[in-house]
Write a protein that holds these residues in place. Structure first.
Motif, PDB file in Angstrom:
ATOM      1  N   LYS A 108       0.662  -1.277   0.003  1.00 46.29           N
ATOM      2  CA  LYS A 108      -0.010  -0.017   0.268  1.00 46.29           C
ATOM      3  C   LYS A 108       0.904   1.302  -0.083  1.00 46.29           C
ATOM      4  O   LYS A 108       0.490   2.376  -0.531  1.00 46.29           O
ATOM      5  N   HIS A 109       2.057   1.241   0.645  1.00 39.98           N
ATOM      6  CA  HIS A 109       3.121   2.335   0.823  1.00 39.98           C
ATOM      7  C   HIS A 109       3.389   2.405  -0.665  1.00 39.98           C
ATOM      8  O   HIS A 109       3.612   3.787  -1.096  1.00 39.98           O
ATOM      9  N   LEU A 110       3.879   1.480  -1.117  1.00 39.80           N
ATOM     10  CA  LEU A 110       4.385   1.561  -2.564  1.00 39.80           C
ATOM     11  C   LEU A 110       3.383   2.297  -3.372  1.00 39.80           C
ATOM     12  O   LEU A 110       3.892   3.091  -4.215  1.00 39.80           O
ATOM     13  N   LYS A 111       2.278   1.726  -3.639  1.00 32.15           N
ATOM     14  CA  LYS A 111       1.295   2.179  -4.187  1.00 32.15           C
ATOM     15  C   LYS A 111       0.826   3.788  -4.006  1.00 32.15           C
ATOM     16  O   LYS A 111       0.752   4.805  -5.024  1.00 32.15           O
ATOM     17  N   ALA A 112       0.911   4.341  -2.779  1.00 33.23           N
ATOM     18  CA  ALA A 112       0.809   5.379  -2.619  1.00 33.23           C
ATOM     19  C   ALA A 112       1.976   6.481  -3.042  1.00 33.23           C
ATOM     20  O   ALA A 112       1.938   7.654  -3.404  1.00 33.23           O
ATOM     21  N   ALA A 113       3.229   5.684  -3.049  1.00 38.12           N
ATOM     22  CA  ALA A 113       4.274   6.628  -3.695  1.00 38.12           C
ATOM     23  C   ALA A 113       4.142   6.592  -5.280  1.00 38.12           C
ATOM     24  O   ALA A 113       5.328   6.853  -5.909  1.00 38.12           O
ATOM     25  N   GLY A 114       3.273   6.008  -5.770  1.00 37.04           N
ATOM     26  CA  GLY A 114       3.237   6.061  -7.360  1.00 37.04           C
ATOM     27  C   GLY A 114       3.766   4.824  -8.089  1.00 37.04           C
ATOM     28  O   GLY A 114       4.028   4.665  -9.245  1.00 37.04           O
ATOM     29  N   VAL A 115       3.998   3.778  -7.443  1.00 38.28           N
ATOM     30  CA  VAL A 115       4.737   2.485  -8.029  1.00 38.28           C
ATOM     31  C   VAL A 115       3.443   1.657  -8.355  1.00 38.28           C
ATOM     32  O   VAL A 115       2.546   1.387  -7.588  1.00 38.28           O
ATOM     33  N   TRP A 116       3.518   1.226  -9.675  1.00 40.32           N
ATOM     34  CA  TRP A 116       2.428   0.242 -10.032  1.00 40.32           C
ATOM     35  C   TRP A 116       2.886  -1.333  -9.585  1.00 40.32           C
ATOM     36  O   TRP A 116       4.066  -1.613  -9.820  1.00 40.32           O
ATOM     37  N   LEU A 117       2.130  -2.076  -9.263  1.00 39.83           N
ATOM     38  CA  LEU A 117       2.343  -3.523  -8.765  1.00 39.83           C
ATOM     39  C   LEU A 117       1.652  -4.612  -9.590  1.00 39.83           C
ATOM     40  O   LEU A 117       0.563  -4.307  -9.793  1.00 39.83           O
ATOM     41  N   VAL A 118       2.606  -5.271 -10.203  1.00 37.94           N
ATOM     42  CA  VAL A 118       2.316  -6.152 -11.128  1.00 37.94           C
ATOM     43  C   VAL A 118       2.540  -7.457 -10.642  1.00 37.94           C
ATOM     44  O   VAL A 118       3.588  -7.919 -10.317  1.00 37.94           O
ATOM     45  N   GLY A 119       1.528  -8.143 -10.166  1.00 36.58           N
ATOM     46  CA  GLY A 119       1.603  -9.594  -9.683  1.00 36.58           C
ATOM     47  C   GLY A 119       1.286 -10.572 -10.508  1.00 36.58           C
ATOM     48  O   GLY A 119       0.806 -10.510 -11.847  1.00 36.58           O
ATOM     49  N   THR A 120       1.716 -11.771 -10.287  1.00 32.54           N
ATOM     50  CA  THR A 120       1.659 -13.095 -11.201  1.00 32.54           C
ATOM     51  C   THR A 120       0.869 -13.972 -10.712  1.00 32.54           C
ATOM     52  O   THR A 120       0.700 -14.254  -9.393  1.00 32.54           O
ATOM     53  N   SER A 121       0.157 -14.748 -11.484  1.00 35.73           N
ATOM     54  CA  SER A 121      -0.729 -15.732 -11.208  1.00 35.73           C
ATOM     55  C   SER A 121      -1.028 -16.661 -12.335  1.00 35.73           C
ATOM     56  O   SER A 121      -1.422 -16.190 -13.315  1.00 35.73           O
ATOM     57  N   ASP A 122      -1.001 -18.002 -12.072  1.00 35.75           N
ATOM     58  CA  ASP A 122      -1.293 -18.888 -13.118  1.00 35.75           C
ATOM     59  C   ASP A 122      -2.794 -18.607 -13.564  1.00 35.75           C
ATOM     60  O   ASP A 122      -2.891 -19.153 -15.118  1.00 35.75           O
ATOM     61  N   GLN A 123      -3.517 -18.353 -12.790  1.00 34.51           N
ATOM     62  CA  GLN A 123      -5.186 -17.926 -13.253  1.00 34.51           C
ATOM     63  C   GLN A 123      -5.487 -16.793 -13.848  1.00 34.51           C
ATOM     64  O   GLN A 123      -6.660 -16.440 -14.303  1.00 34.51           O
ATOM     65  N   ALA A 124      -4.269 -15.854 -13.870  1.00 30.59           N
ATOM     66  CA  ALA A 124      -4.635 -14.428 -14.361  1.00 30.59           C
ATOM     67  C   ALA A 124      -5.013 -14.556 -15.927  1.00 30.59           C
ATOM     68  O   ALA A 124      -4.354 -15.497 -16.852  1.00 30.59           O
ATOM     69  N   GLU A 125      -6.059 -13.792 -16.197  1.00 30.93           N
ATOM     70  CA  GLU A 125      -6.383 -13.948 -17.877  1.00 30.93           C
ATOM     71  C   GLU A 125      -5.589 -12.941 -18.691  1.00 30.93           C
ATOM     72  O   GLU A 125      -5.390 -13.200 -19.878  1.00 30.93           O
ATOM     73  N   GLN A 126      -4.862 -11.978 -18.376  1.00 30.08           N
ATOM     74  CA  GLN A 126      -4.014 -10.950 -18.839  1.00 30.08           C
ATOM     75  C   GLN A 126      -2.514 -11.422 -18.926  1.00 30.08           C
ATOM     76  O   GLN A 126      -2.108 -11.997 -17.882  1.00 30.08           O
TER      77      GLN A 126
END
Length: 195
Positions: A108-126
């Motif tokens: 949450k602190h990273l997001k507030a600082a303007g950092v985009w969070l890209v997580g990985t998941s085997d189930q992700a459609e994108q």
């Protein structure tokens, strides 16, 4: 035609002693890094990676990709050990390893600082290749076997999968980390060359 003979010394494997374990950095180091960064940081977040060989390989790849810091939780995750440092081949010494008390709060602190969070998941459609990774970025990788914890995934801006053509269901976390980091490097290099 004969081959040029090599001297005996040129064939010797040169190995550095990585038995000295570097300092684990605190959350304060991360906050300072965010404040001082001229451009957006390039970070790697490892959610409960427990195998020292995987952490070492991730640190080695993070160094090669130019990552500013690797972030992991203090609990249920491997810390810097002699094995990690040996496998990292210098990556543990050159890339700051930050252990945090509460990973969800840090995200949450990273997001507030303007950092985009890209997580990985085997189930992700994108697909990993469909996300813009050219700005301030943290790539978030899950643990061996179980992947990202629910709360970690919910804090990510995007969840992506790595396109797979074979019969295996997923990649080892250190291999997946390399694929994701170097996709980001490819995009960032392409953007830099256009400037």
């Amino acid at each position: 035609m004969g081959r040029n003979p090599r001297s005996k010394s040129s064939r010797q494997h040169r190995h550095t002693d990585y038995s000295a374990v570097p300092e684990v950095r605190s959350e304060d180091f991360l906050f300072d890094l965010l404040e001082k960064a001229d451009t957006g940081p390039f970070l790697l977040v490892l959610d409960e990676v427990q195998d020292p060989h995987n952490l070492g390989a991730c640190l080695r790849t993070a160094d090669a990709a130019g990552v500013d810091a690797v972030i992991a939780p203090k609990d249920r995750a491997v810390s810097l050990t002699e094995t990690v440092c040996r496998v990292a081949c210098g990556g543990a010494e050159s890339v700051p390893y930050v252990q945090v008390t509460n990973l969800a709060r840090t995200l949450k602190h990273l997001k507030a600082a303007g950092v985009w969070l890209v997580g990985t998941s085997d189930q992700a459609e994108q697909s990993l290749h469909d996300i813009d990774m050219t700005g301030p970025l943290a790539i978030v990788m899950g643990a061996e076997g179980k992947g990202l914890r629910r709360l970690t995934g919910e804090n990510c801006d995007f969840l992506v999968s790595i396109p797979m053509s074979g019969s295996v269901g997923c990649l080892n976390v250190s291999v997946a980390t390399g694929v994701c980091l170097f996709e980001a490097v490819r995009q960032r290099t392409k953007t830099d060359s256009k400037k």
